[in-house]
Every structure is written in C-alpha cells, then in structure tokens.
Write an enzyme that holds these catalytic residues in place. Structure first.
Site, PDB file in Angstrom:
ATOM      1  N   ASP A 128     -12.585 -17.754 -19.315  1.00 49.59           N
ATOM      2  CA  ASP A 128     -11.963 -16.493 -18.913  1.00 49.59           C
ATOM      3  C   ASP A 128     -12.508 -15.967 -17.586  1.00 49.59           C
ATOM      4  O   ASP A 128     -11.941 -15.073 -16.991  1.00 49.59           O
ATOM      5  CB  ASP A 128     -12.207 -15.436 -20.004  1.00 49.59           C
ATOM      6  CG  ASP A 128     -11.672 -15.919 -21.330  1.00 49.59           C
ATOM      7  OD1 ASP A 128     -10.450 -15.988 -21.463  1.00 49.59           O
ATOM      8  OD2 ASP A 128     -12.485 -16.264 -22.217  1.00 49.59           O
TER       9      ASP A 128
ATOM     10  N   LYS B  21     -28.961 -25.821  -6.658  1.00 51.05           N
ATOM     11  CA  LYS B  21     -29.308 -25.258  -7.952  1.00 51.05           C
ATOM     12  C   LYS B  21     -30.009 -23.914  -7.753  1.00 51.05           C
ATOM     13  O   LYS B  21     -30.948 -23.815  -6.947  1.00 51.05           O
ATOM     14  CB  LYS B  21     -30.242 -26.247  -8.673  1.00 51.05           C
ATOM     15  CG  LYS B  21     -30.497 -25.873 -10.086  1.00 51.05           C
ATOM     16  CD  LYS B  21     -31.404 -26.888 -10.742  1.00 51.05           C
ATOM     17  CE  LYS B  21     -31.885 -26.333 -12.048  1.00 51.05           C
ATOM     18  NZ  LYS B  21     -33.065 -27.013 -12.531  1.00 51.05           N
TER      19      LYS B  21
ATOM     20  N   ASN C  43     -16.186 -22.130 -22.609  1.00 49.15           N
ATOM     21  CA  ASN C  43     -15.900 -21.627 -23.958  1.00 49.15           C
ATOM     22  C   ASN C  43     -16.216 -22.743 -24.938  1.00 49.15           C
ATOM     23  O   ASN C  43     -16.027 -23.922 -24.627  1.00 49.15           O
ATOM     24  CB  ASN C  43     -14.425 -21.253 -24.102  1.00 49.15           C
ATOM     25  CG  ASN C  43     -14.125 -19.897 -23.499  1.00 49.15           C
ATOM     26  OD1 ASN C  43     -15.019 -19.071 -23.336  1.00 49.15           O
ATOM     27  ND2 ASN C  43     -12.879 -19.677 -23.160  1.00 49.15           N
TER      28      ASN C  43
ATOM     29  N   ALA D 230      -5.943 -25.455 -25.159  1.00 45.96           N
ATOM     30  CA  ALA D 230      -7.229 -25.474 -24.447  1.00 45.96           C
ATOM     31  C   ALA D 230      -7.897 -24.105 -24.502  1.00 45.96           C
ATOM     32  O   ALA D 230      -7.226 -23.078 -24.544  1.00 45.96           O
ATOM     33  CB  ALA D 230      -7.003 -25.888 -23.000  1.00 45.96           C
TER      34      ALA D 230
END
Ligand SMILES: Cc1cc2nc3c(=O)[nH]c(=O)nc-3n(C[C@H](O)[C@H](O)[C@H](O)COP(=O)(O)O)c2cc1C
Length: 310
Positions: free
Chosen positions: A280, A290, A212, A276
C-alpha cells in the site's frame, strides 16, 4: 450430449465394484468414445481382460514391463493419449499410493506422468472411507488437484450401510457430460484469464523493503483451476516460494509498478482475478546504498500511499 468422440483411459482397481466399470465402458462406447483400460494386479481378481477387451475393442494394459505393449504404447504416450483418466473403483490402497506419489506399476506410473485431469471414483467399506488415514489421503489428493465423484451413501456389498458406495456408471457419465460441456464452452469462446498473486516489494535501499504478508497460494490455485478448464491463463506473481504449472504463462515481478506494467501488457482478457497483496506504500525514492542502522530509517524515507497506481 458432450461425451462424444473423447479418448477415455479407465484404470480398474481391485474392488468389488470393478464390474461396474464394464457398464461405464458400454455407455461410453455407445456414444462413440474411444476407451483404453489399465487393469491393476488386484483389479484382475475382479474382472477379466477378456470382458474388458470385448467391450473396448482395445487391448487391456496390465504390466509396465510388458515388452510387447511398451513398444506399442508406452506409459507416457498412454497418459498423453487420453482426454481424461478415470480410476474406478479407486480403492483405499490406491488412494494411499497416489497420495505418496508412487510409481510402482503401470497404473500409478501413468498417473504420475500424466498432464491430464484425473477423476477418482472411490469405493470401499464405510469404515475404510471414514478412517483418518483415508480422509487424510482424500485431502492430499484434493490439494494435488485430483477430481472426485462420490462415494455415495448406501448399502454395500459387505452388507453394511454408510458412505463408501461407488457412484453409479450413470452418475459418472453425467459427471463426464458436465465436465466436457464446461471445457467445450471455454474452448469455443477461447477465453483468456489473468491472475495476479503474491506480495509486492517496495525497496527502501538494496536490502530493505516494505511488503504485505502473502503466500501467493490462492492465486496459484485459481490459475491452476482456470487452466484446468482449458482457459489460457497468465499468472503474474510477486516473490513466493511456489512453482506454477508449465501450461500456465507465469510472469515474475517484484514491485507494484512492475505488476501494473505486466498486467497492462497482458490485457485484454475475459477474466481478471486480482489476488495479489500489493503493497500500500512505497518510498518516494530508493536509496542507492544500504541505510545505516543508526540512521533513523523512517526519517530518511518518505512514504507515498497507493503505490499500486504509480
Ligand atoms: C473380495 C474383496 C473385495 C474388496 N473390495 C474392496 C473395495 O471395495 N474397496 C477397497 O478399497 N478395497 C477392497 N478390497 C481390498 C483391495 O482389493 C486391496 O487393498 C488391493 O490391494 C487394492 O488394489 P489396487 O490398489 O490395485 O486397487 C477388497 C478385497 C477383497 C478380497
């Protein structure tokens, strides 16, 4: 009355209201406080070391390069000695020096080296006060955490009317009373606080993550304000570019799970502020390697909701 048996360092700047610092010294001494003073070069044009010393019963410090006083008490120990530092009057010039972080004389060096709260008591002509440069300095100094009282509106020594008049010694004394009252309350109760801040990162693979947007600034400021009140503060922070103060116990974490574990480790507390921006979602598994660009990343990950509870 809680301004008692305190150690107060007063820096007297070069303004017409400098003489009022003598009244504050008298009030503080009457209530059994120990007062030391620094007189700036310009301050000396307005009040004499003799008047100050007569009231404080302590030497008035003036020059950073004074060999006699540097061995007696250096600029670092002078700032450590004080429970609180007051600058009165805080001139427009002094505000500029502080907002630039200058350390060019004893007063500014003591302030820059200080780990204590610093109360600024501005006093100047209304035009000087409302000037954009002064207002910009005010904002910077507030951001740096300096405390302010005043200025008040009223008639000035120059005959003009407006905002810029220094708060009276009585008003400053009442401010100090409230300030130390709050500190005493917190100390007596031995409060502990916990603040979470910043983002968390949930890695999909070694280089990609879900997060976020969060600078973490709010939590860092809250932790600073709590610790300034004398509250033992723990800051649990996700990845940010910020640096916390040394007296704030700071734990750095990356993921929501780590944040939860760190919070649990630091409980119980009296105050918990959860600022903080915890992610989610989190991928149900982190890929060891990767993910290839041409792979459909979102097909290869399975997002779980409410990562903060995992
Ligand atoms: C008579 C007189 C009165 C002054 N009063 C003020 C004042 O009230 N506020 C202010 O900001 N500057 C005032 N000044 C200008 C300051 O003295 C000057 O900016 C000085 O450099 C400030 O020194 P300091 O940074 O040590 O406080 C005054 C100057 C004179 C000559």
């Amino acid at each position: 009355m809680t301004v008692k048996n305190k150690k107060i360092l007063i820096i007297i700047g070069g303004g017409i209201a400098a003489y009022k610092s003598l009244d504050l010294i008298r009030l503080l001494k009457k209530n059994n406080n120990d007062v030391k003073t620094i007189l700036t070069k310009s301050g000396k044009e307005f009040v004499t070391p003799l008047s100050i010393t007569t009231l404080t019963k302590n030497k008035t410090f003036e020059d950073i390069f004074d060999k006699n006083t540097e061995s007696e008490i250096d600029h670092i120990s002078l700032s450590r000695w004080a429970d609180l530092i007051i600058v009165m009057p805080t001139t427009a010039n002094f505000m500029t020096k502080l907002s630039l972080g200058k350390a060019e004389d004893l007063a500014t060096t003591v302030i820059l080296a200080s780990n204590k709260d610093i109360l600024l008591v501005p006093a100047m002509n209304v035009r000087m006060w409302i000037h954009k440069a002064t207002q910009k300095n005010l904002k910077t100094l507030q951001d740096y955490g300096y405390l302010f009282i005043g200025p008040e509106k009223g008639e000035m020594a120059c005959g003009e009317y407006g905002e810029g008049k220094m708060s009276s010694p009585r008003q400053i004394f009442t401010f100090l009373d409230n300030y130390f009252n709050k500190k005493n309350l917190v100390k007596k109760k031995n409060f502990k606080a916990l603040v979470t801040t910043g983002p968390t990162r949930e890695y999909l693979d070694p280089v990609r993550y879900i997060s976020n947007e969060s600078s973490g600034k709010q939590g860092y400021e809250i932790a600073l304000a709590l610790s300034r009140l004398g509250i033992k503060t723990t800051l649990i922070t996700g990845p940010t570019n910020l640096v916390s103060r040394t007296n704030i116990k700071t734990k750095k974490i990356i993921s929501a799970k780590q944040m939860l574990e760190e919070v649990k480790k630091n409980l119980p507390v009296d105050i918990a502020i959860c600022a903080a921006a915890v992610a989610d979602f989190k991928p149900s598994k982190k890929n060891k390697n990767k993910l290839k660009k041409n792979q459909n990343i979102f097909k290869s990950i399975d997002l779980e909701k409410k990562s903060r509870y995992s």
